[in-house]
Design a protein around this motif. Structure first.
Motif, PDB file in Angstrom:
ATOM      1  N   TYR A  62       0.693  -1.105   0.103  1.00  0.00           N
ATOM      2  CA  TYR A  62      -0.023  -0.004   0.146  1.00  0.00           C
ATOM      3  C   TYR A  62       0.793   1.284  -0.092  1.00  0.00           C
ATOM      4  O   TYR A  62       0.369   2.194  -0.543  1.00  0.00           O
ATOM      5  N   VAL A  63       2.238   1.290   0.403  1.00  0.00           N
ATOM      6  CA  VAL A  63       2.856   2.278   0.599  1.00  0.00           C
ATOM      7  C   VAL A  63       3.449   2.732  -0.779  1.00  0.00           C
ATOM      8  O   VAL A  63       3.322   3.928  -1.141  1.00  0.00           O
ATOM      9  N   TYR A  64       3.462   1.650  -1.867  1.00  0.00           N
ATOM     10  CA  TYR A  64       3.715   2.036  -3.229  1.00  0.00           C
ATOM     11  C   TYR A  64       2.911   2.613  -3.928  1.00  0.00           C
ATOM     12  O   TYR A  64       2.860   3.608  -4.708  1.00  0.00           O
ATOM     13  N   THR A  65       1.466   2.092  -3.571  1.00  0.00           N
ATOM     14  CA  THR A  65       0.175   2.911  -4.153  1.00  0.00           C
ATOM     15  C   THR A  65       0.239   4.465  -3.635  1.00  0.00           C
ATOM     16  O   THR A  65       0.132   5.239  -4.612  1.00  0.00           O
ATOM     17  N   LEU A  66       0.373   4.553  -2.417  1.00  0.00           N
ATOM     18  CA  LEU A  66       0.565   5.800  -2.226  1.00  0.00           C
ATOM     19  C   LEU A  66       1.690   6.786  -2.556  1.00  0.00           C
ATOM     20  O   LEU A  66       1.363   7.972  -3.050  1.00  0.00           O
ATOM     21  N   ASN A  67       2.702   5.986  -2.668  1.00  0.00           N
ATOM     22  CA  ASN A  67       3.786   6.897  -3.612  1.00  0.00           C
ATOM     23  C   ASN A  67       3.567   7.147  -4.963  1.00  0.00           C
ATOM     24  O   ASN A  67       3.666   8.318  -5.252  1.00  0.00           O
ATOM     25  N   PHE A  68       2.979   6.381  -5.617  1.00  0.00           N
ATOM     26  CA  PHE A  68       2.525   6.656  -7.061  1.00  0.00           C
ATOM     27  C   PHE A  68       1.531   7.576  -7.207  1.00  0.00           C
ATOM     28  O   PHE A  68       1.575   8.376  -8.155  1.00  0.00           O
ATOM     29  N   THR A  69       0.408   7.644  -6.415  1.00  0.00           N
ATOM     30  CA  THR A  69      -0.602   8.676  -6.276  1.00  0.00           C
ATOM     31  C   THR A  69       0.227  10.062  -6.163  1.00  0.00           C
ATOM     32  O   THR A  69       0.039  11.006  -6.779  1.00  0.00           O
ATOM     33  N   TRP A  70       0.757  10.157  -4.915  1.00  0.00           N
ATOM     34  CA  TRP A  70       1.539  11.742  -4.819  1.00  0.00           C
ATOM     35  C   TRP A  70       2.475  11.935  -5.892  1.00  0.00           C
ATOM     36  O   TRP A  70       2.675  13.028  -6.240  1.00  0.00           O
ATOM     37  N   SER A  71       3.192  10.887  -6.249  1.00  0.00           N
ATOM     38  CA  SER A  71       4.251  11.278  -7.389  1.00  0.00           C
ATOM     39  C   SER A  71       3.596  11.824  -8.732  1.00  0.00           C
ATOM     40  O   SER A  71       4.191  12.721  -9.136  1.00  0.00           O
ATOM     41  N   PHE A  72       2.638  10.978  -8.849  1.00  0.00           N
ATOM     42  CA  PHE A  72       1.878  11.488 -10.188  1.00  0.00           C
ATOM     43  C   PHE A  72       1.397  12.946 -10.054  1.00  0.00           C
ATOM     44  O   PHE A  72       1.401  13.883 -10.921  1.00  0.00           O
ATOM     45  N   PHE A  73       0.665  13.151  -9.034  1.00  0.00           N
ATOM     46  CA  PHE A  73       0.310  14.790  -8.343  1.00  0.00           C
ATOM     47  C   PHE A  73       1.353  15.764  -8.442  1.00  0.00           C
ATOM     48  O   PHE A  73       1.373  16.649  -9.365  1.00  0.00           O
ATOM     49  N   ILE A  74       2.453  15.463  -7.933  1.00  0.00           N
ATOM     50  CA  ILE A  74       3.926  16.247  -7.818  1.00  0.00           C
ATOM     51  C   ILE A  74       4.298  16.446  -9.545  1.00  0.00           C
ATOM     52  O   ILE A  74       4.530  17.773  -9.722  1.00  0.00           O
ATOM     53  N   LEU A  75       4.325  15.445 -10.159  1.00  0.00           N
ATOM     54  CA  LEU A  75       4.997  15.475 -11.391  1.00  0.00           C
ATOM     55  C   LEU A  75       4.159  16.401 -12.243  1.00  0.00           C
ATOM     56  O   LEU A  75       4.361  16.798 -13.441  1.00  0.00           O
ATOM     57  N   SER A  76       2.757  15.935 -12.082  1.00  0.00           N
ATOM     58  CA  SER A  76       1.997  16.843 -12.994  1.00  0.00           C
ATOM     59  C   SER A  76       1.970  18.452 -12.846  1.00  0.00           C
ATOM     60  O   SER A  76       2.020  18.990 -13.707  1.00  0.00           O
ATOM     61  N   LEU A  77       2.166  18.898 -11.485  1.00  0.00           N
ATOM     62  CA  LEU A  77       2.352  20.031 -10.997  1.00  0.00           C
ATOM     63  C   LEU A  77       3.679  20.490 -11.743  1.00  0.00           C
ATOM     64  O   LEU A  77       3.851  21.820 -12.378  1.00  0.00           O
ATOM     65  N   TYR A  78       4.613  19.584 -11.764  1.00  0.00           N
ATOM     66  CA  TYR A  78       6.115  20.183 -12.620  1.00  0.00           C
ATOM     67  C   TYR A  78       5.841  20.402 -13.933  1.00  0.00           C
ATOM     68  O   TYR A  78       6.578  21.303 -14.343  1.00  0.00           O
ATOM     69  N   PHE A  79       5.139  19.449 -14.660  1.00  0.00           N
ATOM     70  CA  PHE A  79       5.105  19.550 -16.184  1.00  0.00           C
ATOM     71  C   PHE A  79       4.248  20.773 -16.212  1.00  0.00           C
ATOM     72  O   PHE A  79       4.389  21.597 -17.342  1.00  0.00           O
ATOM     73  N   ILE A  80       3.226  21.097 -15.632  1.00  0.00           N
ATOM     74  CA  ILE A  80       2.380  22.351 -15.845  1.00  0.00           C
ATOM     75  C   ILE A  80       3.283  23.564 -15.781  1.00  0.00           C
ATOM     76  O   ILE A  80       3.021  24.468 -16.632  1.00  0.00           O
ATOM     77  N   ASP A  81       4.134  23.674 -14.690  1.00  0.00           N
ATOM     78  CA  ASP A  81       5.048  24.632 -14.547  1.00  0.00           C
ATOM     79  C   ASP A  81       6.129  24.844 -15.745  1.00  0.00           C
ATOM     80  O   ASP A  81       6.283  25.853 -16.106  1.00  0.00           O
ATOM     81  N   VAL A  82       6.747  23.540 -16.261  1.00  0.00           N
ATOM     82  CA  VAL A  82       7.625  23.515 -17.273  1.00  0.00           C
ATOM     83  C   VAL A  82       6.980  23.931 -18.677  1.00  0.00           C
ATOM     84  O   VAL A  82       7.193  24.841 -19.410  1.00  0.00           O
ATOM     85  N   TYR A  83       5.512  23.602 -18.979  1.00  0.00           N
ATOM     86  CA  TYR A  83       5.032  23.966 -20.278  1.00  0.00           C
ATOM     87  C   TYR A  83       4.964  25.278 -20.431  1.00  0.00           C
ATOM     88  O   TYR A  83       4.879  25.880 -21.452  1.00  0.00           O
TER      89      TYR A  83
END
Length: 220
Positions: A62-83
């Motif tokens: 379940y820790v990896y599930t939480l990791n992927f959920t948060w990671s996807f959210f953070i990376l989405s913010l990153y790419f929004i900032d980059v684009y």
């Protein structure tokens, strides 16, 4: 000797992020809205906790599930900032909101039944790979203003793309391999850790590069 090497590989998803965080603080990297540093911190916390549970012989899926959920959210913010594109920003925000709403049900299930939703992991990998390809397309379609090899975001995206594109099939098929009691599953996950290390090396190179002029203006 081989046992020591295997144990070291098992921590390739924890020690390198810690080193990167120490380096970021030591070199006074701008932390405000530095989503890649937030992403690395997320990896260190969740992967470190998962490794601790593994040492205690407690289920940690379940820790990896939480990791992927948060990671996807953070990376989405990153790419929004980059684009820096309102259209792409709305597209990414729509994707991440839809995914986060859907994933709430899977996270709840994972935390109660100790499951690992590898299909969601595969979808996330595909989406992040798509984000990276959009970045490359934008870079190739415009007239370069500077040497891209000296741009921090270029190396960041290289690392992110390498990790998610290379591990797509591992994430997508992990449940199937576990259900069939595939004998070499630990070897496959160590391959994942090697790719994770490669991502950290790319990010390390990025940390030593300068920020793009647009990022410097927005952070000032």
């Amino acid at each position: 000797m081989w046992l020591v090497i295997r144990r070291a590989i098992d921590y390739f998803d924890t020690i390198p992020p810690l080193i990167l965080l120490i380096l970021a603080v030591a070199t006074l990297v701008q932390l405000k809205r530095n989503y890649v540093i937030y992403y690395i911190a997320c990896q260190f916390v969740f992967n470190g906790y998962a490794n601790l549970l593994n040492e205690l012989e407690i289920d940690n899926l379940y820790v990896y599930t939480l990791n992927f959920t948060w990671s996807f959210f953070i990376l989405s913010l990153y790419f929004i900032d980059v684009y820096k594109s309102p259209v792409l920003a709305r597209l990414v925000l729509t994707i991440v909101v839809l995914f986060q709403v859907i994933s709430l049900f899977h996270v709840q299930e994972a935390t109660t039944e100790i499951t690992f939703n590898s299909v969601s992991f595969g979808i996330i990998s595909l989406l992040v790979t798509g984000y990276s390809l959009i970045y490359y397309t934008k870079q190739l379609s415009g007239q370069p203003k500077e040497n891209i090899l000296g741009v921090r975001d270029f190396w960041y995206v290289n690392g992110i793309f390498t990790y998610y594109a290379s591990n797509f099939f591992i994430f997508l098929t992990y449940n199937m391999l576990v259900s069939k009691h595939y004998s070499n599953i630990s070897i496959i996950w160590r391959v994942h850790n090697f790719v994770f290390l490669a991502m950290c090396i790319y990010i390390f190179i990025g940390l030593r590069c300068k920020q793009s002029p647009e990022k410097l203006k927005s952070s000032s």
